[in-house]
Write a protein that holds these residues in place. Structure first.
Motif, PDB file in Angstrom:
ATOM      1  N   LEU A   4       0.817  -1.204   0.000  1.00 30.01           N
ATOM      2  CA  LEU A   4       0.000   0.000   0.000  1.00 30.01           C
ATOM      3  C   LEU A   4       0.855   1.259   0.000  1.00 30.01           C
ATOM      4  N   ALA A   5       2.120   1.116   0.369  1.00 31.93           N
ATOM      5  CA  ALA A   5       2.997   2.284   0.484  1.00 31.93           C
ATOM      6  C   ALA A   5       4.399   1.931   0.024  1.00 31.93           C
ATOM      7  N   GLY A   6       5.114   2.983  -0.402  1.00 36.37           N
ATOM      8  CA  GLY A   6       6.502   2.819  -0.804  1.00 36.37           C
ATOM      9  C   GLY A   6       6.668   2.471  -2.269  1.00 36.37           C
ATOM     10  N   PRO A   7       7.900   2.535  -2.741  1.00 34.53           N
ATOM     11  CA  PRO A   7       8.196   2.210  -4.134  1.00 34.53           C
ATOM     12  C   PRO A   7       8.125   0.705  -4.378  1.00 34.53           C
ATOM     13  N   VAL A   8       8.077   0.344  -5.642  1.00 35.23           N
ATOM     14  CA  VAL A   8       8.353  -1.025  -6.042  1.00 35.23           C
ATOM     15  C   VAL A   8       9.832  -1.050  -6.448  1.00 35.23           C
ATOM     16  N   PHE A   9      10.553  -2.053  -5.981  1.00 37.18           N
ATOM     17  CA  PHE A   9      11.973  -2.205  -6.292  1.00 37.18           C
ATOM     18  C   PHE A   9      12.151  -3.399  -7.230  1.00 37.18           C
ATOM     19  N   ALA A  10      13.166  -3.340  -8.051  1.00 44.33           N
ATOM     20  CA  ALA A  10      13.522  -4.476  -8.901  1.00 44.33           C
ATOM     21  C   ALA A  10      15.033  -4.568  -8.996  1.00 44.33           C
ATOM     22  N   ALA A  11      15.505  -5.774  -9.280  1.00 45.65           N
ATOM     23  CA  ALA A  11      16.940  -5.994  -9.434  1.00 45.65           C
ATOM     24  C   ALA A  11      17.209  -6.841 -10.654  1.00 45.65           C
ATOM     25  N   ALA A  12      18.406  -6.694 -11.174  1.00 46.14           N
ATOM     26  CA  ALA A  12      18.903  -7.527 -12.269  1.00 46.14           C
ATOM     27  C   ALA A  12      20.273  -8.045 -11.869  1.00 46.14           C
ATOM     28  N   VAL A  13      20.509  -9.326 -12.087  1.00 43.10           N
ATOM     29  CA  VAL A  13      21.768  -9.959 -11.655  1.00 43.10           C
ATOM     30  C   VAL A  13      22.310 -10.845 -12.775  1.00 43.10           C
ATOM     31  N   ILE A  14      23.605 -10.721 -13.018  1.00 44.37           N
ATOM     32  CA  ILE A  14      24.308 -11.586 -13.966  1.00 44.37           C
ATOM     33  C   ILE A  14      25.377 -12.350 -13.202  1.00 44.37           C
ATOM     34  N   PHE A  15      25.322 -13.675 -13.264  1.00 42.69           N
ATOM     35  CA  PHE A  15      26.357 -14.536 -12.691  1.00 42.69           C
ATOM     36  C   PHE A  15      27.180 -15.166 -13.808  1.00 42.69           C
ATOM     37  N   SER A  16      28.353 -15.637 -13.456  1.00 40.59           N
ATOM     38  CA  SER A  16      29.128 -16.449 -14.389  1.00 40.59           C
ATOM     39  C   SER A  16      28.426 -17.789 -14.579  1.00 40.59           C
ATOM     40  N   LYS A  17      28.720 -18.467 -15.667  1.00 41.99           N
ATOM     41  CA  LYS A  17      28.033 -19.729 -15.976  1.00 41.99           C
ATOM     42  C   LYS A  17      28.269 -20.797 -14.910  1.00 41.99           C
ATOM     43  N   HIS A  33       3.915   8.826   0.688  1.00 43.87           N
ATOM     44  CA  HIS A  33       4.491   7.573   0.193  1.00 43.87           C
ATOM     45  C   HIS A  33       3.433   6.504  -0.083  1.00 43.87           C
ATOM     46  N   HIS A  34       2.175   6.801   0.190  1.00 41.52           N
ATOM     47  CA  HIS A  34       1.117   5.838  -0.080  1.00 41.52           C
ATOM     48  C   HIS A  34       0.703   5.887  -1.551  1.00 41.52           C
ATOM     49  N   ARG A  35       0.318   4.729  -2.041  1.00 43.90           N
ATOM     50  CA  ARG A  35      -0.195   4.612  -3.404  1.00 43.90           C
ATOM     51  C   ARG A  35      -1.680   4.946  -3.375  1.00 43.90           C
ATOM     52  N   ARG A  36      -2.049   6.078  -3.900  1.00 44.15           N
ATOM     53  CA  ARG A  36      -3.413   6.570  -3.764  1.00 44.15           C
ATOM     54  C   ARG A  36      -4.417   5.740  -4.554  1.00 44.15           C
ATOM     55  N   THR A  37      -3.962   4.982  -5.516  1.00 44.06           N
ATOM     56  CA  THR A  37      -4.870   4.126  -6.288  1.00 44.06           C
ATOM     57  C   THR A  37      -5.166   2.818  -5.568  1.00 44.06           C
ATOM     58  N   PHE A  38      -4.492   2.561  -4.427  1.00 44.25           N
ATOM     59  CA  PHE A  38      -4.749   1.371  -3.624  1.00 44.25           C
ATOM     60  C   PHE A  38      -5.674   1.800  -2.478  1.00 44.25           C
ATOM     61  N   ARG A  39      -6.980   1.640  -2.658  1.00 46.18           N
ATOM     62  CA  ARG A  39      -7.954   2.170  -1.703  1.00 46.18           C
ATOM     63  C   ARG A  39      -8.092   1.284  -0.462  1.00 46.18           C
ATOM     64  N   VAL A  40      -8.286   1.934   0.676  1.00 40.72           N
ATOM     65  CA  VAL A  40      -8.506   1.223   1.941  1.00 40.72           C
ATOM     66  C   VAL A  40      -9.824   1.707   2.529  1.00 40.72           C
ATOM     67  N   THR A  41     -10.742   0.797   2.806  1.00 40.19           N
ATOM     68  CA  THR A  41     -12.040   1.139   3.394  1.00 40.19           C
ATOM     69  C   THR A  41     -12.332   0.196   4.547  1.00 40.19           C
ATOM     70  N   ASP A  42     -13.337   0.530   5.347  1.00 37.90           N
ATOM     71  CA  ASP A  42     -13.712  -0.319   6.467  1.00 37.90           C
ATOM     72  C   ASP A  42     -14.047  -1.746   6.066  1.00 37.90           C
ATOM     73  N   PRO A  43     -14.813  -1.971   4.966  1.00 39.61           N
ATOM     74  CA  PRO A  43     -15.090  -3.363   4.575  1.00 39.61           C
ATOM     75  C   PRO A  43     -13.836  -4.191   4.306  1.00 39.61           C
ATOM     76  N   GLN A  44     -12.773  -3.517   3.803  1.00 36.49           N
ATOM     77  CA  GLN A  44     -11.531  -4.256   3.563  1.00 36.49           C
ATOM     78  C   GLN A  44     -10.935  -4.756   4.869  1.00 36.49           C
ATOM     79  N   LEU A  45     -11.094  -3.985   5.939  1.00 35.96           N
ATOM     80  CA  LEU A  45     -10.551  -4.406   7.226  1.00 35.96           C
ATOM     81  C   LEU A  45     -11.192  -5.690   7.714  1.00 35.96           C
ATOM     82  N   LYS A  46     -12.422  -5.904   7.362  1.00 39.29           N
ATOM     83  CA  LYS A  46     -13.132  -7.108   7.815  1.00 39.29           C
ATOM     84  C   LYS A  46     -12.566  -8.383   7.197  1.00 39.29           C
ATOM     85  N   LEU A  47     -11.777  -8.211   6.109  1.00 36.33           N
ATOM     86  CA  LEU A  47     -11.138  -9.373   5.488  1.00 36.33           C
ATOM     87  C   LEU A  47     -10.157 -10.021   6.451  1.00 36.33           C
ATOM     88  N   PHE A  48      -9.653  -9.273   7.403  1.00 33.78           N
ATOM     89  CA  PHE A  48      -8.672  -9.782   8.340  1.00 33.78           C
ATOM     90  C   PHE A  48      -9.339 -10.265   9.623  1.00 33.78           C
TER      91      PHE A  48
END
Length: 198
Positions: A23-36, A183-198
Motif C-alpha cells: 500500500l505504500a513505498g516504491p516497487v523495487f527491482a533488481a537484475a543480476v548476472i552470474f558467471s556460468k 508515500h502511499h499509493r493513492r490508487t490502492f484504496r482502503v475502506t472499512d469493509p476491507q478491514l473485515k477481510l482480516f
C-alpha cells in the motif's frame, strides 16, 4: 522468445521485483548476472529465507555477481502508470544500470514488457528455479526493506519496520486513523469493509 537453455551461450540477467502488493513505498527491482559456473546451495526465492539469511546472501551476491543493479519506481509514478507497468519499469531501470549489457533476460512470473529488443523468457516461480532470479529477488527485497525502514523513522505510526508497507491490519488501521502519507499509493484504496477481510 528464447527458452532458458540459451543461458549457456548468452550473457544472462535474472530479474525480479519486490513490493508489488504494498500500500505504500516504491516497487523495487533488481537484475543480476552470474558467471556460468556460479553455484550456491542456499540461494533461493527470498520469500523462503529469513531476514538474516537474505542479508548474508546479499553480500555473497554482490561479491560474486559479474554485474548487479537495483532500481525503483516511486508511489506517485505507480499511481500514474499502474503497478504492473511500474514493476516492469523498475526492471528496465535496473537493466539500464548494469555494468554489463544483458544478452538474454529471464524474468520471474508470466509477463514482461520487452527491453531494448533483448530476447527474454518469463518463468513462473523462476525465483525458486534460477540462481540469477533468486538473487534478484533477494536484492530487490533487502534494498526495499531498508528503504521502508528508513521511511518508518518519519512515519512510525504505520508500522513500516514490521510490515514494510504491505496491507496488514495494523497498516490499514493506521491509514484510517492518520490518513495517507506522500508515500502511499493513492490508487490502492482502503475502506472499512476491507478491514473485515482480516
Amino acid at each position: 522468445m528464447l527458452l532458458p537453455r540459451y543461458q549457456d551461450i548468452l550473457l544472462e540477467a535474472g530479474c525480479d521485483e519486490a513490493g508489488r502488493g504494498c500500500l505504500a513505498g516504491p516497487v523495487f527491482a533488481a537484475a543480476v548476472i552470474f558467471s556460468k559456473d556460479f553455484r550456491h546451495e542456499v540461494l533461493t526465492d527470498s520469500k523462503q529465507l529469513s531476514a538474516a539469511q537474505r542479508q548474508e546472501l546479499r553480500h555473497i551476491i554482490e561479491s560474486n555477481a559479474l554485474a548487479f543493479a537495483v532500481a525503483s519506481v516511486a508511489a506517485e509514478e505507480i499511481d500514474r502508470i499502474n503497478i504492473h507497468n511500474a514493476s516492469y519499469l523498475a526492471m528496465h531501470r535496473a537493466l539500464d544500470t548494469l555494468a554489463l549489457k544483458a544478452e538474454y533476460i529471464i524474468v520471474d512470473g508470466n509477463r514482461f514488457i520487452p527491453y531494448q529488443q533483448v530476447p527474454y523468457c518469463c518463468i513462473i516461480k523462476g525465483d525458486g528455479k534460477y540462481l540469477s532470479i533468486a538473487a534478484a529477488s533477494i536484492l530487490a527485497k533487502t534494498y526495499r526493506d531498508e528503504y521502508m525502514e528508513s521511511l518508518a523513522t518519519e512515519f512510525p505510526e504505520y508500522g513500516w519496520c514490521q510490515n514494510k508497507g504491505y496491507p496488514t491490519i495494523q497498516h490499514r488501521n493506521a491509514i484510517l486513523q492518520h490518513g495517507f502519507t506522500p508515500h502511499h499509493r493513492r490508487t490502492f484504496r482502503v475502506t472499512d469493509p476491507q478491514l473485515k477481510l482480516f
